[in-house]
Design a protein around this motif. Structure first.
Motif, PDB file in Angstrom:
ATOM      1  N   ASP A   6       0.868  -1.176   0.000  1.00 38.10           N
ATOM      2  CA  ASP A   6       0.000   0.000   0.000  1.00 38.10           C
ATOM      3  C   ASP A   6       0.910   1.233   0.000  1.00 38.10           C
ATOM      4  OD1 ASP A   6      -1.615   2.172   0.620  1.00 38.10           O
ATOM      5  OD2 ASP A   6      -2.951   0.976   1.890  1.00 38.10           O
ATOM      6  N   HIS A   7       1.063   1.834  -1.156  1.00 41.47           N
ATOM      7  CA  HIS A   7       2.006   2.944  -1.308  1.00 41.47           C
ATOM      8  C   HIS A   7       1.625   4.139  -0.438  1.00 41.47           C
ATOM      9  CE1 HIS A   7       3.047   1.250  -5.568  1.00 41.47           C
ATOM     10  NE2 HIS A   7       3.412   0.458  -4.587  1.00 41.47           N
ATOM     11  N   ALA A   8       0.346   4.293  -0.180  1.00 41.17           N
ATOM     12  CA  ALA A   8      -0.103   5.419   0.651  1.00 41.17           C
ATOM     13  C   ALA A   8       0.313   5.232   2.105  1.00 41.17           C
ATOM     14  CB  ALA A   8      -1.616   5.566   0.547  1.00 41.17           C
ATOM     15  N   CYS A  16      11.150  -3.958   5.596  1.00 38.32           N
ATOM     16  CA  CYS A  16      10.916  -5.000   4.593  1.00 38.32           C
ATOM     17  C   CYS A  16      12.224  -5.319   3.868  1.00 38.32           C
ATOM     18  CB  CYS A  16       9.836  -4.558   3.609  1.00 38.32           C
ATOM     19  SG  CYS A  16      10.130  -2.940   2.853  1.00 38.32           S
ATOM     20  N   TYR A  17      12.894  -4.296   3.408  1.00 38.67           N
ATOM     21  CA  TYR A  17      14.151  -4.490   2.677  1.00 38.67           C
ATOM     22  C   TYR A  17      15.236  -5.062   3.586  1.00 38.67           C
ATOM     23  CZ  TYR A  17      18.318  -3.590  -0.037  1.00 38.67           C
ATOM     24  OH  TYR A  17      19.500  -3.730  -0.693  1.00 38.67           O
ATOM     25  N   ASN A  32       9.018   1.922  -0.475  1.00 39.14           N
ATOM     26  CA  ASN A  32       8.686   0.721  -1.233  1.00 39.14           C
ATOM     27  C   ASN A  32       7.556   1.060  -2.192  1.00 39.14           C
ATOM     28  OD1 ASN A  32       7.787  -1.773  -2.158  1.00 39.14           O
ATOM     29  ND2 ASN A  32       8.367  -2.795  -0.268  1.00 39.14           N
ATOM     30  N   ARG A  33       7.867   1.149  -3.460  1.00 36.33           N
ATOM     31  CA  ARG A  33       6.876   1.496  -4.491  1.00 36.33           C
ATOM     32  C   ARG A  33       6.653   0.327  -5.440  1.00 36.33           C
ATOM     33  NH1 ARG A  33       5.004   5.022  -1.519  1.00 36.33           N
ATOM     34  NH2 ARG A  33       5.794   7.136  -1.529  1.00 36.33           N
ATOM     35  N   MET A  34       6.918  -0.862  -4.971  1.00 36.00           N
ATOM     36  CA  MET A  34       6.787  -2.042  -5.835  1.00 36.00           C
ATOM     37  C   MET A  34       5.325  -2.293  -6.200  1.00 36.00           C
ATOM     38  SD  MET A  34       9.412  -4.571  -3.841  1.00 36.00           S
ATOM     39  CE  MET A  34       9.456  -5.851  -5.116  1.00 36.00           C
ATOM     40  N   GLU A  35       5.139  -2.720  -7.407  1.00 31.75           N
ATOM     41  CA  GLU A  35       3.818  -3.178  -7.842  1.00 31.75           C
ATOM     42  C   GLU A  35       3.610  -4.585  -7.266  1.00 31.75           C
ATOM     43  OE1 GLU A  35       1.601  -1.341  -9.382  1.00 31.75           O
ATOM     44  OE2 GLU A  35       3.060   0.288  -9.240  1.00 31.75           O
ATOM     45  N   PRO A  36       2.360  -5.040  -7.186  1.00 29.52           N
ATOM     46  CA  PRO A  36       2.091  -6.393  -6.665  1.00 29.52           C
ATOM     47  C   PRO A  36       2.916  -7.439  -7.413  1.00 29.52           C
ATOM     48  CG  PRO A  36       0.044  -5.177  -6.932  1.00 29.52           C
ATOM     49  CD  PRO A  36       1.127  -4.320  -7.538  1.00 29.52           C
ATOM     50  N   PHE A  37       3.416  -8.404  -6.658  1.00 35.31           N
ATOM     51  CA  PHE A  37       4.226  -9.451  -7.299  1.00 35.31           C
ATOM     52  C   PHE A  37       3.933 -10.810  -6.678  1.00 35.31           C
ATOM     53  CE2 PHE A  37       7.398  -9.916  -3.883  1.00 35.31           C
ATOM     54  CZ  PHE A  37       7.295  -8.695  -3.238  1.00 35.31           C
ATOM     55  N   GLN A  38       4.102 -11.826  -7.511  1.00 35.54           N
ATOM     56  CA  GLN A  38       3.849 -13.201  -7.091  1.00 35.54           C
ATOM     57  C   GLN A  38       5.015 -13.737  -6.273  1.00 35.54           C
ATOM     58  OE1 GLN A  38       1.243 -15.234  -7.737  1.00 35.54           O
ATOM     59  NE2 GLN A  38       0.085 -13.813  -9.010  1.00 35.54           N
ATOM     60  N   ILE A  39       4.684 -14.581  -5.314  1.00 33.89           N
ATOM     61  CA  ILE A  39       5.725 -15.302  -4.586  1.00 33.89           C
ATOM     62  C   ILE A  39       5.419 -16.792  -4.642  1.00 33.89           C
ATOM     63  CG2 ILE A  39       6.404 -13.432  -3.050  1.00 33.89           C
ATOM     64  CD1 ILE A  39       4.659 -14.778  -0.887  1.00 33.89           C
ATOM     65  N   SER A  40       6.459 -17.574  -4.439  1.00 29.76           N
ATOM     66  CA  SER A  40       6.292 -19.028  -4.405  1.00 29.76           C
ATOM     67  C   SER A  40       5.929 -19.463  -2.986  1.00 29.76           C
ATOM     68  CB  SER A  40       7.592 -19.694  -4.831  1.00 29.76           C
ATOM     69  OG  SER A  40       8.594 -19.419  -3.871  1.00 29.76           O
ATOM     70  N   LYS A  41       5.507 -20.708  -2.848  1.00 28.91           N
ATOM     71  CA  LYS A  41       5.195 -21.237  -1.517  1.00 28.91           C
ATOM     72  C   LYS A  41       6.395 -21.136  -0.595  1.00 28.91           C
ATOM     73  CE  LYS A  41       1.515 -24.550  -2.427  1.00 28.91           C
ATOM     74  NZ  LYS A  41       1.212 -25.942  -2.660  1.00 28.91           N
ATOM     75  N   VAL A  51       5.539  -8.789   6.452  1.00 32.59           N
ATOM     76  CA  VAL A  51       4.244  -8.167   6.770  1.00 32.59           C
ATOM     77  C   VAL A  51       4.239  -7.729   8.226  1.00 32.59           C
ATOM     78  CG1 VAL A  51       1.780  -8.636   7.108  1.00 32.59           C
ATOM     79  CG2 VAL A  51       2.920  -9.375   5.008  1.00 32.59           C
ATOM     80  N   GLU A  52       4.693  -8.610   9.109  1.00 35.29           N
ATOM     81  CA  GLU A  52       4.699  -8.301  10.547  1.00 35.29           C
ATOM     82  C   GLU A  52       5.731  -7.232  10.883  1.00 35.29           C
ATOM     83  OE1 GLU A  52       5.385 -12.043  12.408  1.00 35.29           O
ATOM     84  OE2 GLU A  52       3.536 -12.898  11.615  1.00 35.29           O
ATOM     85  N   ALA A  53       6.801  -7.177  10.110  1.00 30.59           N
ATOM     86  CA  ALA A  53       7.892  -6.247  10.415  1.00 30.59           C
ATOM     87  C   ALA A  53       7.563  -4.806  10.041  1.00 30.59           C
ATOM     88  CB  ALA A  53       9.162  -6.676   9.684  1.00 30.59           C
ATOM     89  N   CYS A  54       6.657  -4.606   9.115  1.00 35.90           N
ATOM     90  CA  CYS A  54       6.355  -3.238   8.669  1.00 35.90           C
ATOM     91  C   CYS A  54       5.521  -2.513   9.722  1.00 35.90           C
ATOM     92  CB  CYS A  54       5.601  -3.248   7.339  1.00 35.90           C
ATOM     93  SG  CYS A  54       5.133  -1.568   6.842  1.00 35.90           S
ATOM     94  N   PRO A  55       6.068  -1.442  10.303  1.00 31.37           N
ATOM     95  CA  PRO A  55       5.331  -0.735  11.361  1.00 31.37           C
ATOM     96  C   PRO A  55       4.084  -0.023  10.859  1.00 31.37           C
ATOM     97  CG  PRO A  55       7.530   0.227  11.052  1.00 31.37           C
ATOM     98  CD  PRO A  55       7.402  -0.902  10.079  1.00 31.37           C
ATOM     99  N   GLU A  56       4.020   0.214   9.552  1.00 30.62           N
ATOM    100  CA  GLU A  56       2.843   0.912   8.997  1.00 30.62           C
ATOM    101  C   GLU A  56       1.790  -0.059   8.471  1.00 30.62           C
ATOM    102  OE1 GLU A  56       2.638   4.083   9.391  1.00 30.62           O
ATOM    103  OE2 GLU A  56       4.712   4.419   9.999  1.00 30.62           O
ATOM    104  N   ARG A  57       2.060  -1.359   8.578  1.00 26.23           N
ATOM    105  CA  ARG A  57       1.134  -2.368   8.037  1.00 26.23           C
ATOM    106  C   ARG A  57       0.838  -2.095   6.565  1.00 26.23           C
ATOM    107  NH1 ARG A  57       2.160  -6.247  11.103  1.00 26.23           N
ATOM    108  NH2 ARG A  57       1.471  -6.150  13.253  1.00 26.23           N
ATOM    109  N   ALA A  58       1.885  -1.747   5.837  1.00 26.30           N
ATOM    110  CA  ALA A  58       1.724  -1.393   4.427  1.00 26.30           C
ATOM    111  C   ALA A  58       1.819  -2.600   3.495  1.00 26.30           C
ATOM    112  CB  ALA A  58       2.783  -0.366   4.031  1.00 26.30           C
ATOM    113  N   ILE A  59       2.205  -3.748   4.048  1.00 25.94           N
ATOM    114  CA  ILE A  59       2.413  -4.933   3.207  1.00 25.94           C
ATOM    115  C   ILE A  59       1.311  -5.948   3.485  1.00 25.94           C
ATOM    116  CG2 ILE A  59       4.041  -6.752   2.544  1.00 25.94           C
ATOM    117  CD1 ILE A  59       6.247  -5.025   3.862  1.00 25.94           C
ATOM    118  N   SER A  60       0.713  -6.465   2.421  1.00 25.78           N
ATOM    119  CA  SER A  60      -0.336  -7.473   2.547  1.00 25.78           C
ATOM    120  C   SER A  60      -0.029  -8.664   1.660  1.00 25.78           C
ATOM    121  CB  SER A  60      -1.694  -6.923   2.089  1.00 25.78           C
ATOM    122  OG  SER A  60      -1.987  -5.727   2.722  1.00 25.78           O
TER     123      SER A  60
END
Ligand code: F3S
Length: 64
Positions: A6-8, A16-17, A32-41, A51-60
């Motif tokens: 969530d860029h906002a 995250c980095y 972090n201005r990344m567009e949505p991206f796929q990850i493997s299992k 996700v847990e590490a981001c203090p702004e809860r910007a990662i889903s």
């Protein structure tokens, strides 16, 4: 599964980095201005921790 930033919400904390530099990239201003991206299992645990590490809860994680 996709990782969505969530860029906002991102305030450039860079947790995250710092946690997963192979998964995340920051722009020149440290945001972090990344567009949505796929990850493997196999990357899921790392992504969940980021996700847990981001203090702004910007990662889903979004199921496909
Ligand atoms: Fe932004 Fe959160 Fe990463 S604030 S730089 S997405 S730790």
């Amino acid at each position: 599964m996709k990782v969505v930033i969530d860029h906002a919400k991102c305030q450039g904390h860079a947790m995250c980095y710092n946690y997963a530099p192979e998964m995340f990239e920051l722009d020149d201003d440290g945001y972090n201005r990344m567009e949505p991206f796929q990850i493997s299992k196999g990357q899921r645990v790392i992504a969940e921790r980021a996700v847990e590490a981001c203090p702004e809860r910007a990662i889903s994680l979004v199921e496909d």
